[in-house]
Design a protein around this motif. Structure first.
Motif, PDB file in Angstrom:
ATOM      1  N   GLY A  79       0.906  -1.182  -0.058  1.00 55.31           N
ATOM      2  CA  GLY A  79       0.218  -0.062   0.063  1.00 55.31           C
ATOM      3  C   GLY A  79       0.752   1.286   0.062  1.00 55.31           C
ATOM      4  O   GLY A  79       1.711   1.261   0.542  1.00 55.31           O
ATOM      5  N   LEU A  80       0.381   2.266  -0.741  1.00 55.34           N
ATOM      6  CA  LEU A  80       1.409   3.451  -1.021  1.00 55.34           C
ATOM      7  C   LEU A  80       0.836   4.500   0.050  1.00 55.34           C
ATOM      8  O   LEU A  80      -0.494   4.899   0.229  1.00 55.34           O
ATOM      9  CB  LEU A  80       1.005   4.165  -2.264  1.00 55.34           C
ATOM     10  CG  LEU A  80       1.988   3.562  -3.311  1.00 55.34           C
ATOM     11  CD1 LEU A  80       1.678   4.126  -4.790  1.00 55.34           C
ATOM     12  CD2 LEU A  80       3.296   4.244  -3.006  1.00 55.34           C
ATOM     13  N   PHE A  81       1.758   5.447   0.706  1.00 51.84           N
ATOM     14  CA  PHE A  81       1.680   6.642   1.386  1.00 51.84           C
ATOM     15  C   PHE A  81       0.865   6.645   2.741  1.00 51.84           C
ATOM     16  O   PHE A  81       1.722   6.783   3.754  1.00 51.84           O
ATOM     17  CB  PHE A  81       0.990   7.837   0.302  1.00 51.84           C
ATOM     18  CG  PHE A  81       1.364   7.667  -1.037  1.00 51.84           C
ATOM     19  CD1 PHE A  81       2.968   7.624  -0.986  1.00 51.84           C
ATOM     20  CD2 PHE A  81       0.889   8.159  -2.040  1.00 51.84           C
ATOM     21  CE1 PHE A  81       3.597   7.910  -2.222  1.00 51.84           C
ATOM     22  CE2 PHE A  81       1.507   8.088  -3.436  1.00 51.84           C
ATOM     23  CZ  PHE A  81       2.857   8.037  -3.437  1.00 51.84           C
ATOM     24  N   SER A  82      -0.311   6.434   2.694  1.00 46.23           N
ATOM     25  CA  SER A  82      -1.053   6.729   3.866  1.00 46.23           C
ATOM     26  C   SER A  82      -2.384   5.630   3.905  1.00 46.23           C
ATOM     27  O   SER A  82      -3.004   5.262   2.755  1.00 46.23           O
ATOM     28  CB  SER A  82      -1.496   8.052   4.069  1.00 46.23           C
ATOM     29  OG  SER A  82      -2.452   8.242   4.860  1.00 46.23           O
ATOM     30  N   GLN A  83      -2.586   5.248   5.354  1.00 50.16           N
ATOM     31  CA  GLN A  83      -3.764   4.371   5.404  1.00 50.16           C
ATOM     32  C   GLN A  83      -5.183   5.188   5.094  1.00 50.16           C
ATOM     33  O   GLN A  83      -6.088   4.537   4.976  1.00 50.16           O
ATOM     34  CB  GLN A  83      -3.710   3.868   6.889  1.00 50.16           C
ATOM     35  CG  GLN A  83      -4.974   2.782   7.093  1.00 50.16           C
ATOM     36  CD  GLN A  83      -4.930   1.698   6.203  1.00 50.16           C
ATOM     37  OE1 GLN A  83      -4.084   1.099   5.798  1.00 50.16           O
ATOM     38  NE2 GLN A  83      -6.265   1.313   5.723  1.00 50.16           N
ATOM     39  N   THR A  84      -5.080   6.528   5.173  1.00 50.23           N
ATOM     40  CA  THR A  84      -6.246   7.258   5.175  1.00 50.23           C
ATOM     41  C   THR A  84      -6.585   8.026   3.920  1.00 50.23           C
ATOM     42  O   THR A  84      -7.454   8.703   3.662  1.00 50.23           O
ATOM     43  CB  THR A  84      -6.138   8.374   6.341  1.00 50.23           C
ATOM     44  OG1 THR A  84      -4.996   9.371   6.194  1.00 50.23           O
ATOM     45  CG2 THR A  84      -6.293   7.863   7.469  1.00 50.23           C
ATOM     46  N   ASP A  85      -5.573   7.759   2.749  1.00 50.81           N
ATOM     47  CA  ASP A  85      -5.560   8.395   1.521  1.00 50.81           C
ATOM     48  C   ASP A  85      -5.711   7.545   0.522  1.00 50.81           C
ATOM     49  O   ASP A  85      -4.882   6.468   0.174  1.00 50.81           O
ATOM     50  CB  ASP A  85      -4.536   9.268   1.205  1.00 50.81           C
ATOM     51  CG  ASP A  85      -4.530  10.363   2.322  1.00 50.81           C
ATOM     52  OD1 ASP A  85      -5.401  11.177   2.286  1.00 50.81           O
ATOM     53  OD2 ASP A  85      -3.554  10.493   3.219  1.00 50.81           O
ATOM     54  N   ASP A  86      -6.786   7.396  -0.394  1.00 54.67           N
ATOM     55  CA  ASP A  86      -6.759   6.891  -1.773  1.00 54.67           C
ATOM     56  C   ASP A  86      -6.615   7.686  -2.964  1.00 54.67           C
ATOM     57  O   ASP A  86      -6.468   8.986  -2.819  1.00 54.67           O
ATOM     58  CB  ASP A  86      -8.233   5.916  -1.801  1.00 54.67           C
ATOM     59  CG  ASP A  86      -9.303   6.921  -1.610  1.00 54.67           C
ATOM     60  OD1 ASP A  86      -9.367   7.904  -1.583  1.00 54.67           O
ATOM     61  OD2 ASP A  86     -10.460   6.324  -1.678  1.00 54.67           O
ATOM     62  N   TYR A  87      -7.335   7.121  -4.007  1.00 50.08           N
ATOM     63  CA  TYR A  87      -7.134   7.871  -5.454  1.00 50.08           C
ATOM     64  C   TYR A  87      -7.917   9.259  -5.170  1.00 50.08           C
ATOM     65  O   TYR A  87      -7.389  10.351  -5.404  1.00 50.08           O
ATOM     66  CB  TYR A  87      -7.672   7.295  -6.447  1.00 50.08           C
ATOM     67  CG  TYR A  87      -7.550   8.000  -7.803  1.00 50.08           C
ATOM     68  CD1 TYR A  87      -6.442   7.913  -8.475  1.00 50.08           C
ATOM     69  CD2 TYR A  87      -8.571   8.589  -8.280  1.00 50.08           C
ATOM     70  CE1 TYR A  87      -6.327   8.527  -9.731  1.00 50.08           C
ATOM     71  CE2 TYR A  87      -8.479   9.252  -9.502  1.00 50.08           C
ATOM     72  CZ  TYR A  87      -7.280   9.265 -10.441  1.00 50.08           C
ATOM     73  OH  TYR A  87      -7.286   9.910 -11.419  1.00 50.08           O
ATOM     74  N   ILE A  88      -9.197   9.366  -4.564  1.00 51.51           N
ATOM     75  CA  ILE A  88      -9.744  10.415  -4.544  1.00 51.51           C
ATOM     76  C   ILE A  88      -9.281  11.493  -3.568  1.00 51.51           C
ATOM     77  O   ILE A  88      -9.470  12.591  -4.163  1.00 51.51           O
ATOM     78  CB  ILE A  88     -11.517   9.953  -4.047  1.00 51.51           C
ATOM     79  CG1 ILE A  88     -11.927   9.082  -4.948  1.00 51.51           C
ATOM     80  CG2 ILE A  88     -12.227  11.196  -3.789  1.00 51.51           C
ATOM     81  CD1 ILE A  88     -13.228   8.622  -4.325  1.00 51.51           C
ATOM     82  N   SER A  89      -8.978  11.117  -2.324  1.00 54.53           N
ATOM     83  CA  SER A  89      -8.284  12.066  -1.612  1.00 54.53           C
ATOM     84  C   SER A  89      -7.021  12.702  -2.009  1.00 54.53           C
ATOM     85  O   SER A  89      -6.696  13.813  -1.825  1.00 54.53           O
ATOM     86  CB  SER A  89      -7.896  11.383   0.023  1.00 54.53           C
ATOM     87  OG  SER A  89      -7.016  10.250  -0.273  1.00 54.53           O
ATOM     88  N   LEU A  90      -6.087  11.983  -2.804  1.00 52.79           N
ATOM     89  CA  LEU A  90      -4.883  12.345  -3.439  1.00 52.79           C
ATOM     90  C   LEU A  90      -5.260  13.452  -4.596  1.00 52.79           C
ATOM     91  O   LEU A  90      -4.606  14.146  -4.722  1.00 52.79           O
ATOM     92  CB  LEU A  90      -4.173  11.197  -4.105  1.00 52.79           C
ATOM     93  CG  LEU A  90      -3.168  10.425  -3.051  1.00 52.79           C
ATOM     94  CD1 LEU A  90      -2.797   9.100  -3.519  1.00 52.79           C
ATOM     95  CD2 LEU A  90      -2.124  11.408  -2.980  1.00 52.79           C
ATOM     96  N   THR A  91      -6.308  13.211  -5.421  1.00 57.02           N
ATOM     97  CA  THR A  91      -6.869  13.986  -6.528  1.00 57.02           C
ATOM     98  C   THR A  91      -7.191  15.210  -5.863  1.00 57.02           C
ATOM     99  O   THR A  91      -6.844  16.541  -6.440  1.00 57.02           O
ATOM    100  CB  THR A  91      -7.914  13.558  -7.030  1.00 57.02           C
ATOM    101  OG1 THR A  91      -7.426  12.017  -7.792  1.00 57.02           O
ATOM    102  CG2 THR A  91      -8.314  14.208  -8.344  1.00 57.02           C
ATOM    103  N   GLU A  92      -8.045  15.270  -4.771  1.00 58.21           N
ATOM    104  CA  GLU A  92      -8.497  16.285  -3.961  1.00 58.21           C
ATOM    105  C   GLU A  92      -7.643  17.089  -3.443  1.00 58.21           C
ATOM    106  O   GLU A  92      -7.336  18.648  -3.732  1.00 58.21           O
ATOM    107  CB  GLU A  92      -9.565  16.046  -2.996  1.00 58.21           C
ATOM    108  CG  GLU A  92     -10.321  17.189  -2.461  1.00 58.21           C
ATOM    109  CD  GLU A  92     -11.250  18.039  -3.451  1.00 58.21           C
ATOM    110  OE1 GLU A  92     -11.644  19.057  -3.158  1.00 58.21           O
ATOM    111  OE2 GLU A  92     -11.549  17.549  -4.372  1.00 58.21           O
TER     112      GLU A  92
END
Length: 613
Positions: free
Chosen positions: A523-536
């Protein structure tokens, strides 16, 4: 009928063997042809006949009269058209001065050097000597790619070899066609005024027909006057028609016409160019599988005995160990390439399908006309092709290790998905000295990446072509960052062994984000962040920051803050030497953190009252 079906079956099996063992397909095809042809007639057949007899001899044979010549001509026209389709004039401008010099100065060195060598070693006429040298100018991607596929090299080195093969394929074919056509109009042992006029007619009609019909076909395609289901076969019929029609108006101009047609169409803005290219590649595979078994089988033992001597060894050694390095070192003079990199490029120069195919066609044609020394063309070129392919296939990897161009650790990064935040991350990595490649099937995103100065490839992750891209040989990290969790998982499952030997990562899915216990090790970066949160976050705060760390506790504090702040996403840790390490979603992958290290993150800056600022 059995022989013809057998050729197709054996040819496709040879292609499969080549794919399986990662060797150029031309190698097993020619060896099989020699085995069922001259070797069988001399050593294996009780009655002295070939197991496969390409030309009808009154009792046995596939092609009566001149039918083999006609089949070879039409097949080579399709292969050359497909080669012309791959040449983009814009790519010649973009690949840099090294490759431009290699396909111009390097080709001239080979053209004159090999011709002089053939003339004085085999005492061939100058016309045949120059035809031989023109034919061996060509190195091709179909032979270079399998050889280099599993050798980790710096991008600069692999890019030079890849683009030299792609660009010189149609250019070398064009030179060979022109030299052949110049020989074809020779009269009385000298090039008279009439011969020059005839040559001018060949160039004029070939170029005119190729240019005109390429634009006509492109117009019909773009206007959608050809139904989609007929597109590929209509294009095939057009190629064969142009070849024959041009040949009717000016004898021997057909090959030039199809090369020009392919080059013009390949540089047009055709809506279906990629689809057309895929069809032609598939057709070329079938034709090549049949063609080289037939051509090798058609060689007689007497032809092989012409080169079964020390003169052939001397000529091969001069071409491979003197002329090729001379061309490379002159072309790369004062370039950024190091000495050992120039040496490796000099070593790897396998000749391929275009050289062998055209050599057989020209050898057949000139021999039928009784041209002096024409019988040497096919065996000499086959000797160079087989010799260089065998040499490079067996020695390229150990030679790379010996001279120090073999990468012990692959540091390049392949990012699947070219979204806004992917491009921001790629830009940061590039600025910090990493080779980064973005891939996406969305042409708009690829265009944006290219405009931002990033290296990006328009490619479907489900396509097999990505694995053959030797410019990705230095890639050791794979980051799947598309909007689809399925595509991300597919990417790491399919390409982790080839592109992820140093690390394989993907964005976590919505389900994994909601369930911390299911956080994957990749898993990449953070447990609380997916594609949508990275985009936002990239939309609101399109900037990557660095903050200096004092110790591991400080790092963990910042990670905790980021977990509770939707506008901060940790990406990487940078050590004192500038080495970057990717943060995983469970933050357990980074073993060492000490004072002087930096946390790299996307989003708004940490507030100024935080320790370590």
């Amino acid at each position: 009928m059995i022989e013809l079906a057998g050729i197709v079956i054996i040819g496709i099996l040879a292609q499969w063997v080549a794919w399986k063992f990662k060797i150029p397909a031309i190698l097993p095809l020619i060896l099989i042809g020699l085995l069922v042809g001259p070797v069988a007639s001399e050593f294996l057949s009780s009655d002295g006949t070939k197991w496969i007899q390409p030309i009808w001899d009154g009792k046995k044979g596939l092609f009566p009269g001149e039918s083999l010549f006609y089949f070879v001509s039409l097949a080579i026209s399709v292969v050359l058209f497909e080669g012309g389709l791959t040449l983009r004039m814009g790519e010649i401008k973009n690949v840099g001065p090294i490759i431009t010099k290699l396909i111009t100065i390097g080709s001239l060195v080979t053209f004159f050097g090999a011709a002089i060598s053939a003339h004085y070693i085999f005492y061939l006429s100058w016309e045949i000597s120059y035809l031989f040298s023109a034919l061996i100018i060509v190195t091709g991607p179909t032979v270079i790619t399998p050889i280099l596929r599993n050798i980790p090299l710096k991008k600069d080195v692999s890019a030079v070899l890849k683009w030299e093969g792609i660009l010189i394929d149609p250019i070398g074919a064009l030179v060979a066609v022109l030299v052949f056509e110049f020989i074809s109009v020779e009269t009385g042992g000298a090039f008279t005024k009439m011969a020059l006029i005839e040559f001018g007619k060949i160039v004029l009609f070939g170029s005119t027909f190729g240019f005109t019909f390429a634009h006509t076909l492109n117009f019909l395609i773009n206007k959608k006057w050809i139904p989609h289901y007929l597109l590929n076969v209509f294009a095939l019929a057009s190629v064969l028609g142009v070849f024959v029609l041009s040949d009717v108006f000016a004898h021997e101009s057909g090959l030039l016409a199809v090369v020009v047609m392919g080059m013009v169409l390949g540089n047009s803005k055709s809506l279906y160019l990629k689809e057309l290219l895929y069809f032609k590649e598939s057709l070329s595979v079938l034709l090549i599988s049949i063609l080289f078994i037939l051509l090798a089988a058609n060689i007689n033992i007497e032809d092989l005995l012409l080169i079964f001597n020390w003169n052939a060894v001397i000529l091969f050694a001069l071409v491979v160990f003197i002329i090729r390095p001379l061309g490379v070192f002159i072309s790369t003079y004062k370039s950024t390439l190091r000495f050992n990199e120039k040496l490796f490029i000099s070593w790897v120069g396998p000749r391929g399908i275009v050289a062998a195919g055209i050599a057989s066609l020209f050898g057949l044609t000139l021999a039928r006309r009784g041209v002096v020394d024409a019988q040497y063309i096919t065996p000499l070129v086959f000797m160079i092709v087989l010799g260089t392919v065998l040499l490079n296939a067996t020695t390229a990897r150990p030679f790379a290790k010996l001279i120090g161009v073999f990468l012990k650790r692959s540091e390049g990064i392949l990012i699947v998905g070219a979204s806004h935040f992917s491009r921001l991350i790629a830009q940061y990595l590039e600025k910090n000295g990493r080779h980064v490649v973005l891939i996406d099937s969305n042409q708009t995103k690829i265009k944006l990446a290219l405009e931002e100065g990033l290296e990006a490839i328009d490619n479907d992750i489900y396509s097999e072509t990505l694995a053959d891209n030797i410019e990705l040989n230095d890639v050791g990290f794979l980051m799947a960052m598309t909007a689809s969790a399925d595509i991300n998982e597919y990417a790491i499952n399919k390409f982790s062994s080839q592109f992820g030997e140093s690390g394989t990562f993907r964005l976590i899915s919505v389900d994994e984000m909601q369930n911390p216990e299911s956080s994957p090790k990749e898993g990449l970066f953070s447990q609380t962040d997916d594609y949508i949160s990275l985009t936002e976050v990239a939309r609101k705060h399109p900037k990557i920051h660095e903050i200096e760390l004092s110790d591991r506790k400080h790092f963990e504090e910042l990670i905790e803050i980021s977990n509770n702040d939707v506008d901060i996403i940790p990406l990487l840790v940078k050590d004192k030497q500038g080495v970057l390490e990717i943060i995983s979603s469970h933050n357990k992958a980074i073993d060492k953190i000490e004072k002087g290290y930096k946390l790299v993150y996307l989003g708004k800056p940490f507030s100024n009252n935080k320790r370590g600022m």
